[in-house]
Design an enzyme around this catalytic site. Structure first.
Site, PDB file in Angstrom:
ATOM      1  N   LYS A   1     -12.126  -5.092  -3.587  1.00 34.13           N
ATOM      2  CA  LYS A   1     -12.951  -3.722  -4.199  1.00 34.13           C
ATOM      3  C   LYS A   1     -12.172  -2.674  -4.754  1.00 34.13           C
ATOM      4  O   LYS A   1     -12.484  -2.205  -5.689  1.00 34.13           O
ATOM      5  CB  LYS A   1     -13.629  -3.418  -2.863  1.00 34.13           C
ATOM      6  CG  LYS A   1     -14.689  -2.280  -3.162  1.00 34.13           C
ATOM      7  CD  LYS A   1     -16.189  -2.904  -3.708  1.00 34.13           C
ATOM      8  CE  LYS A   1     -17.153  -1.644  -3.536  1.00 34.13           C
ATOM      9  NZ  LYS A   1     -18.268  -2.385  -2.822  1.00 34.13           N
TER      10      LYS A   1
ATOM     11  N   LYS B   1       0.785  -1.071   0.197  1.00 32.20           N
ATOM     12  CA  LYS B   1      -0.028  -0.003  -0.280  1.00 32.20           C
ATOM     13  C   LYS B   1       0.876   1.239   0.020  1.00 32.20           C
ATOM     14  O   LYS B   1       0.559   2.210  -0.706  1.00 32.20           O
ATOM     15  CB  LYS B   1      -0.914  -0.028   1.361  1.00 32.20           C
ATOM     16  CG  LYS B   1      -2.069  -0.887   1.075  1.00 32.20           C
ATOM     17  CD  LYS B   1      -2.978  -1.163   2.325  1.00 32.20           C
ATOM     18  CE  LYS B   1      -4.132  -2.084   2.253  1.00 32.20           C
ATOM     19  NZ  LYS B   1      -5.040  -1.782   3.597  1.00 32.20           N
TER      20      LYS B   1
ATOM     21  N   LYS C   1      -5.673 -10.751  -6.539  1.00 36.12           N
ATOM     22  CA  LYS C   1      -6.550 -10.912  -5.477  1.00 36.12           C
ATOM     23  C   LYS C   1      -8.021 -10.326  -5.951  1.00 36.12           C
ATOM     24  O   LYS C   1      -7.706  -9.050  -6.093  1.00 36.12           O
ATOM     25  CB  LYS C   1      -5.932 -10.909  -4.119  1.00 36.12           C
ATOM     26  CG  LYS C   1      -6.667 -11.085  -2.990  1.00 36.12           C
ATOM     27  CD  LYS C   1      -6.384 -10.764  -1.606  1.00 36.12           C
ATOM     28  CE  LYS C   1      -6.864  -9.257  -1.443  1.00 36.12           C
ATOM     29  NZ  LYS C   1      -6.834  -8.636  -0.058  1.00 36.12           N
TER      30      LYS C   1
HETATM   31  P1  AMP Z   1     -11.527  -7.132   3.467  1.00 39.32           P
HETATM   32  O1  AMP Z   1     -12.895  -7.157   2.816  1.00 39.32           O
HETATM   33  O2  AMP Z   1     -10.259  -6.817   2.869  1.00 39.32           O
HETATM   34  O3  AMP Z   1     -11.548  -6.396   4.889  1.00 39.32           O
HETATM   35  O4  AMP Z   1     -11.344  -8.593   4.144  1.00 39.32           O
HETATM   36  C1  AMP Z   1     -12.134  -9.217   5.043  1.00 39.32           C
HETATM   37  C2  AMP Z   1     -11.779 -10.790   5.059  1.00 39.32           C
HETATM   38  O5  AMP Z   1     -11.812 -11.656   3.650  1.00 39.32           O
HETATM   39  C3  AMP Z   1     -10.351 -10.865   5.558  1.00 39.32           C
HETATM   40  O6  AMP Z   1     -10.305 -12.064   6.300  1.00 39.32           O
HETATM   41  C4  AMP Z   1      -9.571 -11.264   4.001  1.00 39.32           C
HETATM   42  O7  AMP Z   1      -8.404 -11.996   4.375  1.00 39.32           O
HETATM   43  C5  AMP Z   1     -10.770 -12.133   3.411  1.00 39.32           C
HETATM   44  N1  AMP Z   1     -10.437 -11.715   1.965  1.00 39.32           N
HETATM   45  C6  AMP Z   1     -10.521 -10.699   1.419  1.00 39.32           C
HETATM   46  N2  AMP Z   1     -10.515 -10.766  -0.014  1.00 39.32           N
HETATM   47  C7  AMP Z   1     -10.270 -12.078  -0.275  1.00 39.32           C
HETATM   48  C8  AMP Z   1      -9.917 -12.789  -1.562  1.00 39.32           C
HETATM   49  N3  AMP Z   1     -10.036 -12.280  -2.719  1.00 39.32           N
HETATM   50  N4  AMP Z   1      -9.939 -14.069  -1.134  1.00 39.32           N
HETATM   51  C9  AMP Z   1      -9.892 -14.662   0.120  1.00 39.32           C
HETATM   52  N5  AMP Z   1     -10.329 -14.076   1.253  1.00 39.32           N
HETATM   53  C10 AMP Z   1     -10.288 -12.844   1.090  1.00 39.32           C
END
Ligand code: AMP
Ligand code: TRP
Length: 334
Positions: free
Chosen positions: A209, A126, A206
């Protein structure tokens, strides 16, 4: 149905073990954070004391639209409840409603070496994209450690990208305990499932959003199809008649999460033999994704029609969380 305005289940005593997980207020859930994390949370709440937190103080560590944050926080709550987080079983709340999170984070900054923060992969990625790096971005994992340890949680269900942060959380707990008293904080474990890293529709990064390579879990069937249509597949399939290798195609991997076993077999076979074109394969996937999320879409529509119900659930959640948070902070100050 009756609204859960008062505590409905006994609050976790500060000494017992439990589950904590956080999620950014990014609006609607997408299939990456749903499969990688939230689906697991829904299972865990059946048997364990669970705290699920929408981490708005984490969300401000990078450039963001302040006027949109309240809506994105609300939408995330709707998604989580629609996906099956049950306020009768789990405590669902917004991080900034429980100020003990930031208070504990401050105390933790004094047992956390800057060098450890600087070597975090997520920080480096980041920071690299920014001209001026905010102190909050560097300290992000300290706040995350505070989130988990405030509830003395021992299990943290996350996707792969968060494992390093949980390792640091363990280190912070160890350093704290060594300095102030053995056993005060448990050393939590990351719990990573089989969908630990869902790739985005670009097939490159990955699903996230911030990259815009997602499918939202509340999207209408037609919108899901429109997103899948241009999605990246096996580059070897230049024309309809070129055979492909399913294992290197992200669409095939998504089938494995959304399609029945017979369809997954068929997809692999029709890809290898060029029996289907990529569009045929995507069409079947789009239908299955839409079908899997149909009940969740319906529940979300009901919740959106009653925003006051959602706000009450979050307020009751914060109240329950704060009972534990206060108790822990009392010990910390001592
Ligand atoms: P975030 O939406 O980035 O706050 O992520 C929330 C949770 O979802 C965290 O535990 C992340 O590790 C998991 N996560 C987010 N994006 C992915 C993805 N593309 N694949 C697997 N896990 C994800
Ligand atoms: N950093 C996590 C993410 O981006 C969100 C998060 C904040 C979290 N606090 C947490 C996850 C505590 C697990 C436990 O996904």
């Amino acid at each position: 149905p009756a609204l859960p305005t008062a505590p409905l289940a006994p609050v976790l005593p500060p000494t017992s073990v439990g589950v904590f997980a956080g999620i950014q207020p990014s609006g609607e859930l997408h299939i990456g954070n749903y499969l990688g994390a939230v689906r697991r949370w829904v299972e865990l709440q059946r048997q364990h004391e669970c705290f699920f937190c929408i981490v708005d103080y984490h969300a401000i560590t990078q450039e963001y639209d302040a006027s949109a944050l309240p809506q994105r926080t609300f939408d995330m709550a709707v998604s989580l409840l629609a996906a099956g987080i049950d306020p009768d079983r789990a405590v669902l709340f917004v991080q900034s409603h429980v100020p003990e999170h930031t208070e504990l984070a401050w105390a933790f900054t004094s047992v956390t070496p800057v060098g450890e923060l600087e070597r975090m992969t997520q920080f480096k990625e980041k920071a690299q994209r920014q001209e001026s790096v905010l102190a909050g971005l560097l300290n992000y994992p300290v706040l995350q450690a505070a989130d988990v340890l405030l509830y003395k949680a021992d299990t943290v269900p996350v996707g792969e990208d968060q494992v390093q942060h949980i390792e640091l959380t363990r280190e912070i707990a160890r350093k704290w305990n060594a300095r102030y008293g053995e056993g005060f904080f448990p050393e939590p474990q990351a719990l990573v499932g089989d969908a630990k890293r869902i790739m985005g529709l670009d097939g490159q990064a990955k699903m996230s959003k911030s990259i815009g390579n997602t499918i939202g879990i509340l999207e209408e069937p037609e919108a899901i199809w429109q997103r899948l249509r241009p999605a990246m597949t096996d580059p070897a399939r230049v024309t309809r008649n070129d055979p492909g290798t399913p294992e290197i195609c992200n669409i095939y991997h998504l089938h494995r999460h959304f399609s029945p076993p017979a369809t997954i077999e068929e997809v692999a076979q029709k890809c290898r033999t060029a029996g289907w074109g990529c569009l045929d394969c995507k069409r079947v996937l789009a239908d299955n994704v839409a079908r899997v999320f149909e009940p969740i879409r319906q529940r979300a529509a009901e919740l959106k029609a009653h925003p006051e119900r959602v706000r009450e659930i979050l307020a009751a959640g914060a109240e329950r969380a704060q009972v534990v948070a206060r108790e822990t902070m009392h010990g910390v100050r001592e």
